[in-house]
Structures are given as C-alpha cells and as structure tokens.
Enzyme design. Structure first.
Site, short mmCIF file in Angstrom:
data_model
loop_
_atom_site.label_atom_id
_atom_site.label_comp_id
_atom_site.label_asym_id
_atom_site.label_seq_id
_atom_site.Cartn_x
_atom_site.Cartn_y
_atom_site.Cartn_z
N SER A 1 -0.70 -21.35 -15.01
CA SER A 1 0.46 -22.23 -14.90
C SER A 1 1.71 -21.37 -14.60
O SER A 1 1.62 -20.14 -14.60
CB SER A 1 0.64 -23.04 -16.18
OG SER A 1 0.78 -22.16 -17.28
N TYR A 2 2.87 -22.03 -14.41
CA TYR A 2 4.09 -21.32 -14.01
C TYR A 2 4.45 -20.23 -15.02
O TYR A 2 4.41 -20.44 -16.23
CB TYR A 2 5.24 -22.32 -13.89
CG TYR A 2 6.46 -21.75 -13.21
CD1 TYR A 2 6.39 -21.19 -11.94
CD2 TYR A 2 7.69 -21.77 -13.86
CE1 TYR A 2 7.51 -20.67 -11.32
CE2 TYR A 2 8.83 -21.25 -13.25
CZ TYR A 2 8.73 -20.70 -11.98
OH TYR A 2 9.84 -20.18 -11.38
N MET A 3 4.77 -19.03 -14.50
CA MET A 3 4.90 -17.87 -15.39
C MET A 3 6.34 -17.57 -15.84
O MET A 3 6.58 -16.55 -16.46
CB MET A 3 4.27 -16.63 -14.73
CG MET A 3 4.94 -16.12 -13.49
SD MET A 3 4.53 -17.13 -12.07
CE MET A 3 5.97 -16.85 -11.07
N ARG A 4 7.28 -18.46 -15.55
CA ARG A 4 8.65 -18.27 -16.07
C ARG A 4 8.96 -19.42 -17.01
O ARG A 4 9.35 -20.49 -16.58
CB ARG A 4 9.67 -18.19 -14.93
CG ARG A 4 9.49 -16.93 -14.09
CD ARG A 4 10.62 -16.70 -13.12
NE ARG A 4 10.37 -15.50 -12.32
CZ ARG A 4 9.75 -15.51 -11.15
NH1 ARG A 4 9.32 -16.65 -10.62
NH2 ARG A 4 9.55 -14.39 -10.48
N HIS B 1 8.87 -26.26 -18.55
CA HIS B 1 7.48 -25.93 -18.21
C HIS B 1 6.69 -25.75 -19.49
O HIS B 1 7.26 -25.50 -20.54
CB HIS B 1 7.42 -24.64 -17.39
CG HIS B 1 8.23 -24.70 -16.14
ND1 HIS B 1 7.80 -25.36 -15.00
CD2 HIS B 1 9.45 -24.20 -15.84
CE1 HIS B 1 8.72 -25.25 -14.06
NE2 HIS B 1 9.73 -24.55 -14.54
#
Length: 346
Positions: free
Chosen positions: A152-155, A200
């Site tokens: 999934s989104y890493m930030r 997120h």
C-alpha cells in the site's frame, strides 16, 4: 539567499531542516560536555549442576547497591574479598519469584517506523528505503499476473488497516500458524504521532496471501528484503501476544539472612511465542530487560544452597548519549511532531 552567498549554492533552511539541525547540534554539545563517571559492579558466578549463572550484587551492608555506590577499584576489591570470605563458597536462596507477562506485537508500519526498522535490520538509509518501497508500490511484473503493486502507499502516519486486509490476514494466520495463533478479536492500533495524517492506511502487503517466498523470484535483492520485512510485520500485528515467564531469584550469604550482601539473578523464558514466531521489533538501545531475555536459570527453591565459583568486580564508565543515526533522528523528529512522512528521508 544568505545561505547561498555565504555557505553553498542551492541550500535551503526549511521548517524541518532547521529544528533537525538544531537537534543534531544540541546532541553534539551534550556529547562534548559529557564527563564520564567511573562505577563498579560486583557479580557472583554460581556453579549449579544443571547450569552455571551469574547474580548481581543488589545489597551491601544492609544498603541498596546502586550504580554509583562504589566508584573506585580499591573499595570494589575490598567489598569483593569481604563477601568472598563471608560466603565460604556458598550462597543461600532466600526468595524465588516467578511471574508471567504478555508482550503485544508492534503496530503495522508507518513511513517513520519502516525507515527506522529498515535501518536497524537491513542497514538501509532512509532514502534507499523510500526508493525501494516506491518500486514495490508502483508495481512489479509477477509473470502471468502482469504488473502488480505489492504494498500500500508508503507515505503515511496511520497504523490502521482496511477491514478486508484484516480478514485476509486472519485467514492466512489460521492457515499457516493454526487457530491458536489468532486472537478472538482483530488487533486494533492507534497512532502515537502528533498531528498524524491518517488519510492512508498503514504500510502493508496489498495481499497477505502473496508470501515473500512466492514473490521472491520476481524481486531484486533489496525489494525482497524490504517486502519480507513489511509482510512479516503486518502478519505479526494480527497474531496473539507472546507469553513470557520472568523468574527472579534472591540470594544471601549463608550465615546471615539478609546479612552484609544480597544478590539477585533474573531470567526470562518464552512460554508461548505468539507473534514472535514471525517477527520481533528491533531496538536502538538494549535495556536490562532485553539482556535477561532468553537467559534461563536452573530450577531453584527457597532455602537451597548454591555453590559459589567466584566473585567478580568489574569497572565501567558512563557513556555519553550516542550521535543520531538516520533511524534515531527520524524517531526523534516524529516524537517532537516535526516533519511529515514525505519529508523524513530528504
């Protein structure tokens, strides 16, 4: 412009860089101003038929024996000899205490914790971690499946997981580790970061069913290591706690109950590994509790006599706080609420 003229062209002094620099400078000043202090520890080396072990001196002449109780070699040696003579080659078990404690798994990764753990366990810099994670997020060619985003989104600051991801994780845990490894309810976590941006979810595999072994042949070495770390942390976060048994044994000199000296030995053993079967979080600095972990003591009972092999006095010096590593600086920035997930690496 002043920085560009006086120091180097292209520099910036942003709202994250300035306090980060200040923290580094303040730590350096602390290290330079630090004056080491000498202290001595005294330990009994015990010989037991089942297994030898060491016990630390915790009381001397009825007074608590603390870090700076003895600060020179002559006093330490005098205490050592006095205890050795009084002991007559034996210690007397005065108390045995055993307690069970539970350790919960660490939450799934945020940007900050992923950067810290990749630095500790893989030796990756923060920028390298983000570059590899970006590749895993954008997608990797998995043979006939085509290009698939693996994480999934890493930030992100969030430690929350999507409901469907939790359902899948629980299915995988039941399949691979058995129903006993599953808690009755899914584990829920809350973000500790100040001003957390939780749009997120946490960093997780897009499908837990894609195990590191299954995708290993499609990944390069760095991707394989980072995906393995993310997968294990995510699976472990939904498993049951680990159950540990901590044993503490107190000793006195045989001829004087609670007399001139008392010793203590501690050990921790794993009763049920729970999530530790999959993953254990790294630490920047080890605590005394960490030192006890894995140390087993022989079975001892109150009133038992234990043979004393030796009494050792050891010299130590206090140490200044360590310089920041990339991982510990990211951790400190996050604790102070400085910066965002996207700014740590730069």
């Amino acid at each position: 412009p002043v920085l560009w003229r006086k120091i180097k062209a292209g520099l910036s002094a942003g709202r994250v860089q300035s306090p980060a620099l200040r923290m580094i400078v303040e730590r350096e000043e602390e290290i330079e101003a630090f004056i080491a202090r000498e202290y001595w520890t005294v330990e009994a080396e015990c010989a037991h038929p089942a297994q030898g072990f060491t016990a630390k001196l915790v009381k001397l002449d009825g007074q608590k024996f603390e870090q700076f109780t003895v600060t020179d070699g002559a006093t330490a040696e005098a205490a050592r000899l006095r205890i050795q003579q009084a002991a007559g080659g034996k210690l007397h078990v005065t108390d045995v205490a055993s307690k069970e404690r539970k350790r919960r798994p660490a939450p799934p990764f945020t940007t900050s914790t992923l950067q810290q753990e990749a630095a500790r366990k893989l030796g990756f810099s923060t920028s390298r971690t983000m570059k590899v994670a970006q590749g895993l997020y954008e997608g990797v060619a998995l043979g006939s499946e085509g290009n698939v985003g693996l994480i999934s989104y890493m930030r992100t600051d969030s430690v929350a997981l999507a409901e469907d991801a939790v359902v899948e994780l629980r299915q995988l845990i039941a399949r691979d580790f058995g129903a006993k490894a599953l808690p009755d309810q899914p584990q829920a976590y809350k973000s500790k970061a100040k001003n957390a941006q939780e749009a997120h979810e946490a960093i997780r595999p897009t499908s837990a069913m894609r195990t590191p072994r299954e995708v290993a042949s499609f990944l390069n070495d760095e991707q394989r290591k980072l995906y393995d770390l993310i997968w294990k942390r995510t699976v472990a976060c939904q498993m049951i706690h680990a159950t540990l048994n901590t044993v503490s044994v107190d000793f006195a000199l045989p001829d004087a109950a609670g007399g001139p000296a008392a010793f203590r030995a501690t050990g921790t053993t794993v009763v049920d590994p729970g999530f530790l079967a999959v993953y254990e979080e790294g630490r920047d600095q080890k605590s005394a509790e960490d030192d006890d972990e894995g140390r087993r003591l022989p079975r001892l009972t109150k009133g038992e006599q234990v043979a004393l092999a030796d009494i050792a006095a050891d010299q130590h010096f206090t140490e200044p706080p360590p310089r920041y590593s990339e991982a510990s600086l990211v951790k400190a920035l996050e604790e102070y609420g400085i910066g965002r997930p996207s700014t740590y690496a730069s």
